[in-house]
Design a protein around this motif. Structure first.
Motif, mmCIF file in Angstrom:
data_model
loop_
_atom_site.group_PDB
_atom_site.id
_atom_site.type_symbol
_atom_site.label_atom_id
_atom_site.label_comp_id
_atom_site.label_asym_id
_atom_site.label_seq_id
_atom_site.Cartn_x
_atom_site.Cartn_y
_atom_site.Cartn_z
ATOM 1 N N SER A 120 0.812 -1.223 0.000
ATOM 2 C CA SER A 120 0.000 0.000 0.000
ATOM 3 C C SER A 120 0.842 1.269 0.000
ATOM 4 O O SER A 120 0.460 2.262 -0.629
ATOM 5 C CB SER A 120 -0.947 0.005 1.203
ATOM 6 N N ILE A 121 2.005 1.257 0.672
ATOM 7 C CA ILE A 121 2.779 2.502 0.725
ATOM 8 C C ILE A 121 3.436 2.810 -0.625
ATOM 9 O O ILE A 121 3.632 3.973 -0.973
ATOM 10 C CB ILE A 121 3.836 2.488 1.858
ATOM 11 N N VAL A 122 3.730 1.776 -1.400
ATOM 12 C CA VAL A 122 4.294 1.993 -2.737
ATOM 13 C C VAL A 122 3.192 2.442 -3.699
ATOM 14 O O VAL A 122 3.408 3.300 -4.561
ATOM 15 C CB VAL A 122 4.997 0.730 -3.253
ATOM 16 N N ILE A 123 2.023 1.854 -3.546
ATOM 17 C CA ILE A 123 0.880 2.283 -4.358
ATOM 18 C C ILE A 123 0.583 3.754 -4.093
ATOM 19 O O ILE A 123 0.356 4.538 -5.032
ATOM 20 C CB ILE A 123 -0.349 1.396 -4.054
ATOM 21 N N ASP A 124 0.608 4.159 -2.824
ATOM 22 C CA ASP A 124 0.401 5.569 -2.473
ATOM 23 C C ASP A 124 1.435 6.457 -3.169
ATOM 24 O O ASP A 124 1.108 7.537 -3.679
ATOM 25 C CB ASP A 124 0.519 5.771 -0.959
ATOM 26 N N ALA A 125 2.687 6.000 -3.194
ATOM 27 C CA ALA A 125 3.764 6.790 -3.793
ATOM 28 C C ALA A 125 3.579 6.923 -5.301
ATOM 29 O O ALA A 125 3.823 7.996 -5.870
ATOM 30 C CB ALA A 125 5.116 6.146 -3.484
ATOM 31 N N ILE A 126 3.143 5.854 -5.961
ATOM 32 C CA ILE A 126 2.906 5.917 -7.404
ATOM 33 C C ILE A 126 1.765 6.872 -7.714
ATOM 34 O O ILE A 126 1.858 7.700 -8.629
ATOM 35 C CB ILE A 126 2.613 4.511 -7.960
ATOM 36 N N VAL A 127 0.690 6.789 -6.953
ATOM 37 C CA VAL A 127 -0.450 7.683 -7.164
ATOM 38 C C VAL A 127 -0.019 9.135 -6.993
ATOM 39 O O VAL A 127 -0.349 10.003 -7.809
ATOM 40 C CB VAL A 127 -1.606 7.335 -6.205
#
Length: 304
Positions: free
Chosen positions: A220-227
């Motif tokens: 989830s923290i990488v997904i947040d960063a991509i978004v």
């Protein structure tokens, strides 16, 4: 490129979208109102993802393809433009690995890692930037790794390819500035710590033991960063406290950090369960591992 910008209505291409952070990012971005173009080798898995997104009210199209084939990459861009008229953001997310001592890994596996992680990313970047230059704006997001900054034992060709990703992003930003479009077109590099996704089971593995790494992060923290990078890209973006600490440590104490990294990788590898040598899914896709979370942390608890 402001934090107040929104992805709603934007067309975003995401490679490596059949599982892991690519799948998670596609679902999240579609939920925020973006048109997502999802790409990977497993067309049936992509079709399921598109059905999931559209059932939730989102907009998505699937393009089965291999990033190491420049003709496939061109077709991906053509499909996105034909369906949605333009591309606003291109996320180069595909990454494969070959685990083990460098000399124990077949040369064909090393070559495949470079074909996908570096050449495939270059094909995507080249295609995306040519489109952005014609449109006068755009964002290229490259998913690197903390290995882009710190080499990691048992992952030599992977770390080398990810170091190249960071160098490419830095260079592209300078060329965009020299061309006078640096304010309108930007390249960001995401640099996560080890993340619990199916990547570890998909990797080729010649270490003799199951793949693992200390203190894995949740996807989830990488997904947040991509978004976030879709509207506010950063040239170098270590993700999470562990990646940021490792990045700072390597700048201050490079040799010490590299030795500590190698010792950690070695200690973790020795905790793994016995595993015969495998090419994983690097040459041919396998049916398993279609989720965002890889279940690696749970497996590591059982092994411990």
């Amino acid at each position: 490129m402001t934090k107040e910008s929104t992805v709603a209505g934007q067309t975003i291409v995401i490679t490596g979208a059949s599982s892991g952070i690519g799948r998670g990012a596609a679902t999240r971005l579609a939920g925020l109102g973006a048109n997502v173009v999802v790409a990977a080798r497993r067309g049936d898995v992509l079709d399921d993802l598109v059905s999931e997104i559209t059932a939730a009210g989102g907009s998505a199209v699937a393009v089965p393809m291999d990033v190491s084939d420049p003709e496939d990459v061109a077709r991906l861009a053509e499909t996105a433009i034909r369906r949605f008229s333009r591309i606003d953001v291109w996320v180069n997310n595909v990454g494969i690995g070959a685990l083990g001592m460098f000399w124990d890994i077949p040369i064909e596996a090393h070559a495949r890692v470079v074909d996908v992680n570096l050449k495939g990313l270059i094909y995507g970047a080249h295609t995306a930037l040519r489109h952005f230059l014609s449109e006068g704006q755009g964002v290229l997001v490259n998913v690197g790794s903390i290995d882009s900054e710190i080499p990691l034992a048992y992952q030599a060709s992977y770390a080398a390819s990810k170091a190249a990703v960071l160098s490419l992003g830095r260079t592209l930003n300078e060329e965009l500035r020299l061309s006078g479009v640096g304010d309108a077109i930007a390249v960001g590099t995401i640099m996560p710590w080890a993340v619990d996704t199916p990547w570890w089971d998909h990797a080729a593995n010649y270490s003799g033991r199951t793949a693992r790494m200390a203190a894995m992060d949740d996807p989830s923290i990488v997904i947040d960063a991509i978004v976030a990078a879709c509207t506010n890209p950063k040239e170098e973006q270590p993700v999470g406290p562990k990646a940021r600490t490792a990045d700072i440590s390597h700048h201050l104490f490079p040799d010490h950090t590299e030795r500590l990294s190698a010792k950690t990788a070695d200690a973790e590898s020795k905790k793994g369960a016995p595993l015969p040598a495998t090419d994983g899914s690097i040459h041919q896709p396998t049916p398993g591992g279609t989720t965002v979370d890889g279940g690696i942390r749970e497996r590591m608890k059982r092994e411990a």
